[in-house]
Design a protein around this motif. Structure first.
Motif, PDB file in Angstrom:
ATOM      1  N   ILE A 239       0.761  -1.136   0.038  1.00  0.00           N
ATOM      2  CA  ILE A 239       0.237  -0.013  -0.042  1.00  0.00           C
ATOM      3  C   ILE A 239       0.966   1.182  -0.061  1.00  0.00           C
ATOM      4  N   SER A 242       2.837   1.678  -3.753  1.00  0.00           N
ATOM      5  CA  SER A 242       1.723   1.807  -4.474  1.00  0.00           C
ATOM      6  C   SER A 242       1.047   2.973  -4.643  1.00  0.00           C
ATOM      7  N   HIS A 243       0.738   3.791  -3.232  1.00  0.00           N
ATOM      8  CA  HIS A 243       0.243   4.832  -2.891  1.00  0.00           C
ATOM      9  C   HIS A 243       0.809   6.034  -2.358  1.00  0.00           C
ATOM     10  N   ILE A 247      -1.056   7.984   2.182  1.00  0.00           N
ATOM     11  CA  ILE A 247      -2.395   7.255   2.160  1.00  0.00           C
ATOM     12  C   ILE A 247      -2.161   5.994   2.918  1.00  0.00           C
ATOM     13  N   PRO A 304     -13.929  -1.825   1.411  1.00  0.00           N
ATOM     14  CA  PRO A 304     -12.949  -1.240   1.010  1.00  0.00           C
ATOM     15  C   PRO A 304     -12.770   0.136   1.859  1.00  0.00           C
ATOM     16  N   SER A 306     -12.446   3.998   2.089  1.00  0.00           N
ATOM     17  CA  SER A 306     -12.698   5.199   0.992  1.00  0.00           C
ATOM     18  C   SER A 306     -11.542   6.146   1.536  1.00  0.00           C
ATOM     19  N   ASP A 309      -9.990   9.920  -3.400  1.00  0.00           N
ATOM     20  CA  ASP A 309     -10.629   9.415  -4.560  1.00  0.00           C
ATOM     21  C   ASP A 309     -10.411   7.712  -4.576  1.00  0.00           C
ATOM     22  N   LEU A 310      -9.783   7.196  -3.721  1.00  0.00           N
ATOM     23  CA  LEU A 310      -9.493   5.829  -3.801  1.00  0.00           C
ATOM     24  C   LEU A 310     -10.352   5.082  -2.922  1.00  0.00           C
ATOM     25  N   GLN A 311     -10.257   3.725  -3.510  1.00  0.00           N
ATOM     26  CA  GLN A 311     -11.117   2.871  -2.938  1.00  0.00           C
ATOM     27  C   GLN A 311      -9.914   1.750  -2.580  1.00  0.00           C
ATOM     28  N   VAL A 312      -9.456   1.719  -1.296  1.00  0.00           N
ATOM     29  CA  VAL A 312      -8.243   0.827  -1.117  1.00  0.00           C
ATOM     30  C   VAL A 312      -8.805  -0.546  -0.288  1.00  0.00           C
ATOM     31  N   ARG A 313      -8.605  -1.501  -1.176  1.00  0.00           N
ATOM     32  CA  ARG A 313      -8.962  -2.906  -0.367  1.00  0.00           C
ATOM     33  C   ARG A 313      -7.864  -3.373   0.274  1.00  0.00           C
ATOM     34  N   THR A 314      -8.186  -3.868   1.425  1.00  0.00           N
ATOM     35  CA  THR A 314      -7.081  -4.443   2.471  1.00  0.00           C
ATOM     36  C   THR A 314      -7.706  -5.484   3.318  1.00  0.00           C
TER      37      THR A 314
END
Length: 365
Positions: A239, A242-243, A247, A304, A306, A309-314
């Motif tokens: 994470i 990538s972000h 984030i 996920p 929020s 503007d991202l929807q981070v799945r973890t």
């Protein structure tokens, strides 16, 4: 000489109040009884002043009561003011004498004038020192209670007492204001340092030291059992890579918020650094632990996150340990962390619990 004694009274009172004020702040700084404690402090200063007054005539006493009532009300709040007022009224009745009614009226008038000052005058001042000086002037009319004495006596006393009392009130209010603000600022700084010592700055959860402090104040119920849940965020490094770390930090904040909202009362939630967290349950049964742990995991794993503007799945992986034995916090964490390692090896997004064989026949979940 009498005028000098009257002028020095509030200044001498400040030294005693300064000492007691520190004791009250340390003892009641975070207590809901703080205002009452402040009122008691000012009330004791009133008692000392009223029992060691300037004697104007037989049964007629004078002291810095007005400024003490006013500063208690304005600086510590109306509850503190009315507490000090009540103590002062009782003391004045006990003292008695020819001026008792004038004294009682003067105390009540000082309190009411302080309330009026808070409502209408204080918001008009930008300078705190000027505002405090205005407070001293605002309560000086309480002196007019002297006219409850025989009129000729009041007329003789008024020109003698009024000028010095006015200066006394102004000086006392300004000096007490400086004292209060200085001590409150120091107390706020101390509390801030204490908070930083036990809180994680990112999530505002307890840190390891804070967890230990909270645990030391709790006693688990050996008839029910205690448990430690230990979890981390799966693939958290990815994470961040990538972000970005901002984030990643927000992910930790959101997870901490979701878990906090799902915890039962009495649970102690802490962050141990990085993406590792713990939940200490001081009173939980063997049968309840699994349901609690599953519910916490689902708060993260099913939805996920929020973020902007991202929807981070973890997801999180969790290990837990339950026992009725009196294990130390370090031992509970060590055993729960061992179960977390097994959950990671099982493929992540996983829950693995262990039950103390000394407390139950169940050894794994």
């Amino acid at each position: 000489m009498a005028q000098l004694q009257l002028l020095l009274s509030p200044i001498l009172a400040v030294f005693g109040i300064a000492f007691v004020f520190n004791l009250v702040l340390h003892g009641y700084g975070r207590s809901r009884y703080r205002d009452v404690a402040f009122g008691g402090m000012f009330g004791m200063a009133l008692v000392i002043g009223m029992t060691n007054p300037l004697y104007l005539d037989e049964g007629l006493i004078f002291d810095p009561r007005s400024v003490l009532i006013a500063t208690a009300t304005v600086f510590a709040g109306p509850v503190a003011g009315v507490t000090a007022l009540g103590i002062g009224l009782v003391c004045r009745v006990i003292i008695g004498g020819a001026g008792v009614y004038a004294g009682l009226a003067g105390l009540v008038a000082a309190y009411l004038l302080a309330l009026a000052y808070m409502r209408w005058l204080r918001p008009r001042f930008q300078s705190t020192m000027v505002a405090d000086a205005a407070l001293g002037l605002a309560v000086t009319p309480a002196l007019l209670a002297i006219f409850l004495l025989p009129f000729d006596v009041a007329l003789d006393l008024l020109p003698v007492v009024a000028p010095v009392l006015t200066i006394s009130n102004v000086v006392g209010a300004v000096v007490l204001g400086l004292l209060f603000r200085r001590e409150i600022a120091l107390q706020d700084h101390r509390l801030e340092l204490e908070t930083h010592a036990i809180r994680d700055p990112l999530t505002n959860l307890l840190n390891r030291r804070g967890l230990q402090a909270q645990a030391d104040r709790r006693r688990f119920n050996p008839r029910v059992g205690q448990a430690m849940l230990y979890f981390d965020v799966d693939n958290f490094k990815q994470i961040n890579d990538s972000h970005g770390h901002d984030i990643g930090d927000t992910v930790l904040e959101v997870i901490a918020k979701r878990i906090t909202e799902s915890l039962r009362p009495g649970a102690i939630f802490a962050r141990h650094g990085g993406d590792e967290f713990s939940v200490y349950l001081t009173e939980v049964t063997e049968g309840d632990l699994g349901g609690i742990a599953e519910r916490l995991c689902l708060q993260v794993n099913q939805r996920p996150l929020s973020i902007a503007d991202l929807q981070v799945r973890t997801s999180i992986s969790m290990g837990g340990f339950w026992s009725k034995e009196c294990y130390s916090l370090d031992e509970l964490i060590r055993r729960a962390d061992a179960q977390l390692l097994m959950a990671k090896r099982a493929g992540k997004n996983c829950l693995h619990l262990a039950y103390d064989p000394k407390s139950t026949l169940v050894s794994a979940a």
